[in-house]
Design an enzyme around this catalytic site. Structure first.
Site, PDB file in Angstrom:
ATOM      1  CB  CYS A 280      -0.950   0.008   1.186  1.00  0.00           C
ATOM      2  SG  CYS A 280      -2.017  -1.442   1.227  1.00  0.00           S
TER       3      CYS A 280
ATOM      4  NE  ARG B 229      19.508  -1.206   0.584  1.00  0.00           N
ATOM      5  CZ  ARG B 229      20.486  -0.292   0.551  1.00  0.00           C
ATOM      6  NH1 ARG B 229      20.398   0.766  -0.243  1.00  0.00           N
ATOM      7  NH2 ARG B 229      21.553  -0.423   1.300  1.00  0.00           N
ATOM      8  CB  SER B 230      12.087  -0.562   5.385  1.00  0.00           C
ATOM      9  OG  SER B 230      10.997  -0.056   4.628  1.00  0.00           O
TER      10      SER B 230
ATOM     11  CG  ASP C 269      20.317   1.073   3.953  1.00  0.00           C
ATOM     12  OD1 ASP C 269      21.477   1.035   3.517  1.00  0.00           O
ATOM     13  OD2 ASP C 269      19.704   0.059   4.326  1.00  0.00           O
TER      14      ASP C 269
END
Length: 338
Positions: A182, A217-218, A240
Site C-alpha cells: 500500500c 531500504r526497508s 540507507d
C-alpha cells in the site's frame, strides 16, 4: 487526473508548493465508494480484518484512522485484538471465514524473534496470509511478482522450461492484477498525479530517463518502492546506512557516489528515515523536483524546501495509503471473491 497548477503571481511561480495527500486520495475514494455501492447491490459488504497483537499505540491510532476511512467508504473494518501467542490461530480462523475478504496484521508483532518454522516469526506470519486475502500485498507470491515485474496473477501461472519462464496458457486475457504493497503504491499514485509518469509511453517504461533517490531500504517501503520504479524504467538510487545501490530492472548495483551528488540530479526524492535526527539538506534539491516524505518524522525543513523554485513537496502520504488499502481489498474481491 494530472496535476496542473496555474501560478497566481511571479512570486508564487518562483516558490515551491506543498501538495496535500487528501486531494489525491479523494479521487480514488470516489471510485472506491462507487465500486462498494455496486457490490452492496449484489449483496456483498466488503469486510477487512486488522489484527493488533503488539499493544503499540501508533498501530492502534493507525487502525482507528483506517476504520474511519473504511466506514466513510462503506467498507466494514474489524479490529481483532489478540495476544501475539494466539495470533496464528486467530489468523487461521479469518483465513477460513468466507465472509472475510481481506486480512492485515499490524507489525512488528514479534520483532526479530526467531520462529520455530525458520526465519523470523513476523516473516512467517507475513507469508501465512493467503494471497486471496492479503490486502497489504506482502506475502511471498506478491513479493515475488513485484520483484520479477510480473503484473498479473494469471501471468504467474507458468511452466519452467530450459531456464525460461513461459506462460502455461498462450493468449488468454490477463485479468487478475497482482497486488502491490500500500505505501509504495500510494507513492506511485502520487507521482502519477503530479505528472512524473509519462502517460504517452508504454506501461512499464513511463519513468524512463528519470533519476530517483529513495532514502530508506526497508522491506515494507523503501526496497519495494525502488523496485517498482526501476521496473517502470527509472534509475533508482536506494540509500540507507549500509550504502547506496543503483536499482535497475532486476539489477542491484553497489555504487560509490555521495548522497549529495545523487540528490542534486534527481527529479524525485523520497525520504523515509525513521528518526528525528535525519534532515535532507534542501540545498541539494534541484528546481522542479518532487520531494515526498513517508517517515513519521519530518525528514526535511519544509520552510527552506519551499524556497526552492518549482519544488512540489508531499509531507504525508497516509491518506493515499489508506485509499490504496481499500483499493487492494476491492481488487481481492474482484479477483477471488466475486
Amino acid at each position: 487526473h494530472n496535476y496542473t497548477h496555474i501560478p497566481q503571481s511571479e512570486t508564487e511561480a518562483r516558490m515551491g508548493e506543498k501538495v496535500k495527500a487528501d486531494e489525491i486520495a479523494a479521487v480514488y475514494r470516489a471510485e472506491i465508494q462507487d465500486a462498494v455501492s455496486k457490490l452492496k447491490m449484489k449483496g456483498v459488504t466488503p469486510l477487512l480484518v486488522g489484527f493488533l497483537a503488539n499493544g503499540d499505540v501508533a498501530a492502534r491510532k493507525y487502525a482507528e484512522w483506517t476504520g474511519k476511512a473504511c466506514e466513510a467508504d462503506g467498507i466494514t473494518f474489524e479490529v481483532r485484538e489478540v495476544d501475539k501467542m494466539d495470533l496464528e490461530s486467530a489468523l487461521d480462523l479469518a483465513k477460513k471465514d468466507p465472509l472475510v475478504h481481506g486480512v492485515m496484521i499490524y507489525y512488528p508483532c514479534f520483532g526479530a524473534a526467531p520462529s520455530f518454522y525458520g526465519g523470523s516469526m513476523d516473516d512467517y506470519l507475513r507469508d501465512s496470509v493467503p494471497m486471496e486475502k492479503d490486502v497489504e500485498g506482502l506475502c511471498h507470491t506478491y513479493r515475488h511478482n513485484l520483484y520479477h515485474n510480473i503484473r498479473y496473477v494469471d501471468e504467474a501461472d507458468t511452466t519452467f522450461e530450459g531456464g525460461i519462464t513461459r506462460l502455461r496458457y498462450a493468449g488468454g486475457d490477463l485479468s487478475k492484477k497482482s497486488l502491490l504493497p500500500c505505501t509504495p503504491l500510494a507513492i506511485i499514485k502520487i507521482l502519477e498525479h503530479l505528472g512524473i509518469y509519462d502517460e504517452t509511453l508504454l506501461e512499464g517504461t513511463r519513468l524512463s530517463g528519470k533519476t530517483v533517490v529513495v532514502v530508506n531500504r526497508s522491506e515494507i517501503v523503501g526496497r519495494p518502492l525502488a523496485a517498482m520504479m526501476a521496473n517502470d524504467g527509472a534509475d533508482v538510487y536506494s540509500v540507507d546506512l549500509n550504502g547506496v545501490f543503483l536499482m535497475r530492472r532486476g539489477k542491484m548495483i553497489e555504487v560509490d557516489e555521495a548522497q549529495e551528488s545523487l540528490v542534486k540530479r534527481a527529479q524525485v526524492v523520497v525520504t523515509g528515515v525513521p528518526t528525528k535526527d535525519y534532515r535532507l539538506p534542501t540545498a541539494w534539491v534541484q528546481k522542479g523536483a518532487v520531494v515526498i516524505n513517508v517517515s513519521h518524522f519530518k525528514n526535511v525543513d519544509e520552510e527552506e524546501l519551499l524556497k526552492v523554485p518549482g519544488v512540489k513537496y508531499v509531507p504525508l502520504v497516509g491518506k493515499v495509503t489508506v485509499a490504496m488499502l481499500e483499493r487492494n481489498l476491492l481488487r481481492l474481491i474482484d479477483n477471488y471473491h466475486a
